[in-house]
Design a protein around this motif. Structure first.
Motif, PDB file in Angstrom:
ATOM      1  N   ASN A  21       0.785  -1.176   0.041  1.00  0.00           N
ATOM      2  CA  ASN A  21       0.235  -0.041   0.006  1.00  0.00           C
ATOM      3  C   ASN A  21       1.033   1.323   0.013  1.00  0.00           C
ATOM      4  O   ASN A  21       0.638   2.089  -0.679  1.00  0.00           O
ATOM      5  N   LEU A  22       2.021   1.237   0.897  1.00  0.00           N
ATOM      6  CA  LEU A  22       3.062   2.361   0.859  1.00  0.00           C
ATOM      7  C   LEU A  22       3.468   2.712  -0.470  1.00  0.00           C
ATOM      8  O   LEU A  22       3.332   3.719  -0.935  1.00  0.00           O
ATOM      9  N   ILE A  67      -9.219  -1.297  -0.022  1.00  0.00           N
ATOM     10  CA  ILE A  67     -10.057  -1.493   1.029  1.00  0.00           C
ATOM     11  C   ILE A  67     -11.155  -0.386   1.033  1.00  0.00           C
ATOM     12  O   ILE A  67     -10.979   0.795   0.687  1.00  0.00           O
ATOM     13  N   PHE A  94     -13.850  -2.950   5.442  1.00  0.00           N
ATOM     14  CA  PHE A  94     -13.365  -2.747   6.629  1.00  0.00           C
ATOM     15  C   PHE A  94     -14.715  -2.103   7.437  1.00  0.00           C
ATOM     16  O   PHE A  94     -15.224  -0.847   7.200  1.00  0.00           O
ATOM     17  N   SER A 143      -9.880   7.009  11.265  1.00  0.00           N
ATOM     18  CA  SER A 143      -8.772   5.686  11.259  1.00  0.00           C
ATOM     19  C   SER A 143      -8.775   5.184   9.656  1.00  0.00           C
ATOM     20  O   SER A 143      -7.789   4.873   9.415  1.00  0.00           O
ATOM     21  N   ARG A 198      -9.458   6.585   6.954  1.00  0.00           N
ATOM     22  CA  ARG A 198      -8.852   7.637   6.234  1.00  0.00           C
ATOM     23  C   ARG A 198      -7.251   7.350   6.404  1.00  0.00           C
ATOM     24  O   ARG A 198      -6.515   7.308   5.339  1.00  0.00           O
ATOM     25  N   GLU A 199      -6.584   7.268   7.454  1.00  0.00           N
ATOM     26  CA  GLU A 199      -5.372   7.127   7.574  1.00  0.00           C
ATOM     27  C   GLU A 199      -4.890   5.556   7.217  1.00  0.00           C
ATOM     28  O   GLU A 199      -3.799   5.460   6.672  1.00  0.00           O
ATOM     29  N   HIS A 200      -5.816   4.653   7.096  1.00  0.00           N
ATOM     30  CA  HIS A 200      -5.489   3.420   6.442  1.00  0.00           C
ATOM     31  C   HIS A 200      -5.598   3.559   5.007  1.00  0.00           C
ATOM     32  O   HIS A 200      -5.222   2.499   4.256  1.00  0.00           O
ATOM     33  N   GLY A 201      -6.033   4.610   4.507  1.00  0.00           N
ATOM     34  CA  GLY A 201      -6.016   4.785   3.077  1.00  0.00           C
ATOM     35  C   GLY A 201      -7.046   4.157   2.296  1.00  0.00           C
ATOM     36  O   GLY A 201      -6.653   3.434   1.297  1.00  0.00           O
ATOM     37  N   GLY A 246     -11.833  16.391  -0.484  1.00  0.00           N
ATOM     38  CA  GLY A 246     -10.699  16.936  -0.822  1.00  0.00           C
ATOM     39  C   GLY A 246      -9.411  16.251  -1.605  1.00  0.00           C
ATOM     40  O   GLY A 246      -8.890  16.636  -2.450  1.00  0.00           O
TER      41      GLY A 246
END
Lengths: 347, 347
Positions: free
Chosen positions: A57-58, A65, A97, A114, A116-119, A141
């Motif tokens: 993912n990185l 997901i 998720f 959370s 959002r942070e997990h992409g 955005g």
DNA sequence: CTGTTAGCGCATTCAC
DNA sequence: GTGAATGCGCTAACAG
């Protein structure tokens, strides 16, 4: 086996190829020799390699997901909704998720952040009460599609999928009229809300379509709660010309109506229908003599997921707030006649 | 704003500090100046920075997410279970990754593999039928704790949390005896299963404890299904000395017993209790005249999560298969007397 | 078809 | 208190 996680490099060395080759195998790329492919696969199994999605993912900055947040998982409606979403999400090779907010706006902000942070690459959410358009700003955005289900959030520039209130009440009245009723009450709800207005107009329009005269005294507002339902049915039963059937504002009201009827020794001969949108499943099981008018939760979930995936795949997120409505279906749970409830319960 | 994701570097530059400083702020480290801290926070908000967990997870090779997989989310029991898990998981600053298998073993393998790849730090699972010990090998090999709930998987070297069958039936009999019954039947279930044995012995032990003579003819086995329940109650009602109460093997049987009683014109005076473990909630709402004996699903979820977190935090995963049992509670849904069902339904 | 070279965004040593 | 390096595991470009 437990000496530090085994990586692509390890299996590359084991087979005697390069890491990229392994990577290609993992992606089922067709540009890799069948012979080496099987050797790689074997090594993967033998060494107990597990793919590291965080790393992937990185690197590709995308995650496959999709987030699903519901406001009350305890309510079967939302569980079914999630199951519906899952069906299409999974067939599209995404993973779901799922999170529950329990109607807490704070909790919702946490889980959404959370996710959002997990992409996540998309979000389906049945917003908790009090949700504001600003809560999705981060997503719009970044061009991450969001679809609201069940409830809408005014001002949010995202798509939403809600049930067709007008058509629902309309269908309910049609159904009851089809059973021979002409004195059909509309019970419960606060008249100053948008939902009330939609459901009420469906009721009224159906009456006029069917040539049944509208009688204002048959419209009894109340809190949209169980207690409100009791109150509403009691007021309705004070009328000189009592109703013989009713459309209830929602399931909570229906419960109350049920209670009220029972305390009046089950006044027989009153059919009633509930336009339920949230808790309708529960109502269906606990209140046998009920016709529910509701959206099919799984179907709604599927539609929501399709809508979301379409936006993800096309890269076009809905710029403007657009709302789709889903048709309600009439389901006669266990029989229409209240007095027959007992017998019908056997199913 | 949408020109490539904003990272720690961006906000570091904006404030005029180094990336490490920003990182420290994100972790709420105390070694950072209060002044710069607030400046950093401001920049984070202004630039719309979102933390990238994939990167963080990669770096620290740990994820703070715990997996929860249930075999049927449609069933309120499991939804409640998940909610219970969520409560403690969230208060421990973890996030829950909830998935549904719909009782499909293939689907279960997929979601479990997916969770494994996402680097979950623990797994709570109510396994689908057909799950084998080998399905958790990848986890035990890596020292990732797993706790089984509701159902056990023989041979799996993980901990599990199941309900106390013996105590459950025992409590059910006690309850019915407390209502004055002495002819209490045990209906449904296949006698050659472990669960049957546990529940049956609870029944039998309770009788002997209470000084009620055990009558073998009151034990009527059948398929653990609705149809089986009908069959069982019909057979029981052929006895010369009919039972006046019954403990049912499970909720499905209870449904059937209900059906059977109704078709006999609601033979009054028969109380019955259900030892339900899966679908008991549904039984409770749809079958009013029922005493359910079941585990509190949320409570079980909380216990499971605590068990898991303990193992995560201590770094000690249960090497051997250990099973904890959770005490069942007796809940008299709406009244005990079957004939009173109707009235009690009003709750 | 396969190997080489670079980073993805972050947290963690170490110095300063 | 803060800044400069280094690498987590993987994939995307290129070369060969």
């Amino acid at each position: 086996m437990a000496k530090g996680r085994v990586t692509v490099v390890d299996i590359a060395n084991a087979v005697g190829v390069s890491k990229s080759t392994v990577s290609l195998v993992l992606q089922a790329s067709p540009l890799v020799n069948e012979a080496t492919r099987t050797k790689v696969m074997a090594a993967i199994r033998d060494l107990g390699y597990v793919y590291n999605r965080s790393a992937a993912n990185l690197r590709q900055s995308t995650s496959k997901i999709i987030g699903m947040v519901v406001n009350d998982l305890t309510n079967s409606f939302f569980a079914e909704l999630a199951v519906g979403v899952d069906m299409v999400v999974q067939s599209a090779e995404y993973v779901q998720f799922l999170a529950n907010t329990g109607e807490s706006i704070d909790r919702q902000r946490e889980v959404v952040a959370s996710m959002r942070e997990h992409g996540i690459s998309g979000l389906i959410i049945s917003p908790a009460r009090g949700t504001e358009a600003a809560d999705f700003k981060s997503f719009v955005g970044s061009g991450i599609p969001v679809v609201l289900v069940v409830r809408n959030v005014p001002g949010a520039k995202v798509s939403s999928l809600v049930s067709d209130n007008h058509a629902g009440s309309f269908a309910g009245v049609e159904h009851l009229a089809g059973l021979g009723h002409t004195r059909i009450a509309f019970l419960g709800g606060f008249p100053d809300t948008a939902v009330f207005s939609e459901r009420f107009h469906g009721y009224r329009d159906a009456l006029s379509r069917l040539g049944i005269p509208f009688d204002e005294s048959l419209v009894v507002g109340s809190a949209p709660s169980r207690a409100g339902g009791v109150e509403a049915i009691e007021r309705a039963m004070l009328l000189a010309e009592k109703p013989t059937a009713a459309v209830c504002f929602n399931d909570a009201v229906a419960f109350g109506v049920c209670d009220g009827l029972r305390s009046r020794r089950m006044e027989p001969g009153l059919d009633f229908a509930v336009v339920g949108f949230d808790d309708v499943i529960e109502a269906k099981t606990a209140v046998p003599a009920l016709t529910t008018i509701s959206v099919d939760p799984q179907g709604m979930g599927r539609r929501a997921a399709q809508l979301l995936l379409k936006q993800i795949n096309s890269g076009k997120v809905e710029a403007e707030s657009i709302v789709s409505s889903v048709r309600l279906v009439v389901r006669q749970s266990c029989g229409a006649q209240f007095g027959k409830a007992e017998r019908r319960m056997a199913q």
